[in-house]
Design an enzyme around this catalytic site. Structure first.
Site, short mmCIF file in Angstrom:
data_model
loop_
_atom_site.label_atom_id
_atom_site.label_comp_id
_atom_site.label_asym_id
_atom_site.label_seq_id
_atom_site.Cartn_x
_atom_site.Cartn_y
_atom_site.Cartn_z
N ARG A 46 0.81 -1.23 0.00
CA ARG A 46 0.00 0.00 0.00
C ARG A 46 0.84 1.27 0.00
O ARG A 46 0.43 2.28 -0.52
CB ARG A 46 -0.98 -0.01 1.18
CG ARG A 46 -2.13 -0.97 0.95
CD ARG A 46 -3.15 -0.95 2.06
NE ARG A 46 -2.68 -1.62 3.26
CZ ARG A 46 -3.39 -1.69 4.38
NH1 ARG A 46 -4.57 -1.12 4.45
NH2 ARG A 46 -2.91 -2.31 5.43
N GLN A 47 2.04 1.20 0.60
CA GLN A 47 2.91 2.39 0.61
C GLN A 47 3.69 2.38 -0.70
O GLN A 47 4.86 2.02 -0.78
CB GLN A 47 3.85 2.33 1.84
CG GLN A 47 4.80 3.53 1.97
CD GLN A 47 4.14 4.78 2.53
OE1 GLN A 47 3.09 4.71 3.15
NE2 GLN A 47 4.76 5.93 2.29
N THR A 95 -12.91 1.68 6.33
CA THR A 95 -13.43 1.91 4.98
C THR A 95 -14.78 1.23 4.79
O THR A 95 -15.74 1.83 4.29
CB THR A 95 -12.41 1.39 3.93
OG1 THR A 95 -11.19 2.10 4.10
CG2 THR A 95 -12.93 1.55 2.51
N GLY A 132 -11.10 -1.80 9.22
CA GLY A 132 -12.54 -1.91 9.00
C GLY A 132 -13.19 -0.55 8.77
O GLY A 132 -14.38 -0.47 8.47
N LYS A 174 -13.10 8.23 -1.80
CA LYS A 174 -12.65 8.10 -0.40
C LYS A 174 -11.56 9.11 -0.10
O LYS A 174 -10.68 9.34 -0.91
CB LYS A 174 -12.11 6.68 -0.18
CG LYS A 174 -11.51 6.46 1.19
CD LYS A 174 -11.35 4.98 1.50
CE LYS A 174 -10.01 4.44 1.11
NZ LYS A 174 -9.83 3.03 1.49
#
Ligand code: R5P
Length: 293
Positions: free
Chosen positions: A98-99, A229, A227, A196
């Site tokens: 993710r990074q 999101t 959790g 988002k």
């Protein structure tokens, strides 16, 4: 199912034991556990049990990954010393993806660091639905190594089943769009994605498109960690009048209280693929890995 050559042996750490054994059965290859122990000073020692094949497959899911990386390096060295020529890492979940950029000044690009490290150790890396958003392909993460991110859309679409036309698929963010679109195409269900904005490790803001009229929705996400999101998406759907909300995720990290947070937001059923052992595991991805081997 294709039957593997006899030049393949499957080796798994105890935390991915069940996955490794089932994979070995599907490809008709011998299975053995990698033994490990921790010295009093915290260092790890691993041991390959039995004689590995020339082509060995090392299986370990890389959630909670820090200590696991060191042990993977040690296991790869042990396999090569025992005669293995080619090592495939099967990491059903691949952490640190993710990074993939410097979000704040002073941060590393962890995806690249981990990719170079593993890429120099293994000949091939297989994972399911790697979190690749700003990076086009998993091969770009692992220089000099054959790397494949197996798409999860076919098994999710199969789980959703055909003909439930009143169900709406919901991806929480723009990043999920190609994937949710492909699940929609395979399952014949209509879909939307939200927008988002992350406000902290567990806090996000989700804006859903106007005009949602469905009464039943399935939120689809690749990773459920805090959790936040999924819970926020579920609350946004409920505000729009959606009454029945289920969730399907690929990688069930589920940090402490994540499932509680999701249920509090009004979600009924939560299912996940079995990349990380978890009570929500309901969709097996092992045949997909077996095909690649
Ligand atoms: C992010 O882009 C991912 O697709 C997931 O939405 C995210 O990792 C979920 O994290 P959390 O459960 O902590 O909100």
């Amino acid at each position: 199912m294709r039957v593997s050559s006899t030049n393949l042996s499957i080796h798994a750490f105890a935390d991915t034991d069940d996955f490794g054994r089932k994979l070995a059965r599907l490809v008709h290859a011998p299975f053995s556990l990698i033994a490990r122990r921790t010295f009093p000073d915290g260092e790890s020692l691993v041991r390959v049990i039995g004689k590995p094949s020339r082509g060995a497959v090392l299986v370990r899911s890389l959630h909670d990954p820090n200590a696991k990386f060191v042990e993977l390096m040690l296991a790869a060295d042990a396999l090569r010393r025992a005669g293995t020529r080619k090592i495939t890492l099967v990491a059903p979940y691949l952490g640190y993806m993710r990074q993939d950029t410097v979000f704040q000044p002073g941060e590393p690009i962890s995806q690249r660091v981990i990719g170079e490290w593993l890429g120099h150790t293994f000949d091939r890396v297989l994972t399911l639905e790697a979190h690749l958003h700003r990076t086009k392909a998993l091969a770009d993460v692992f220089p000099g190594c054959q790397a494949v991110s197996i798409p999860s859309a076919p098994i999710l679409a199969a789980w959703l089943g055909k003909g439930k036309t009143s169900t709406l698929l919901v991806g929480p963010d723009e990043e999920s769009e190609p994937w949710v679109r492909s699940i929609g195409r395979l399952s014949g269900l209509s879909w939307v994605v939200g927008r988002k904005k992350r406000q902290g490790d567990t806090q996000v803001r989700i804006d859903l498109p106007h005009g949602i009229e469905a009464k039943r929705a399935v939120i689809i996400d690749d990773i459920a960690s805090s959790g936040g999101t999924i819970a926020t998406t579920a609350r946004a759907l409920r505000k729009l009048g959606v009454r029945w909300i289920d969730v399907a995720v690929v990688h069930a990290i589920f940090a402490p209280r994540a499932l509680y947070r999701i249920r509090q937001a009004g979600v009924r059923h939560v299912v996940s693929c079995n990349t990380i052992p978890h009570p929500t595991n309901a969709i097996s991805c092992i045949p997909l890995f077996a095909e690649k081997l």
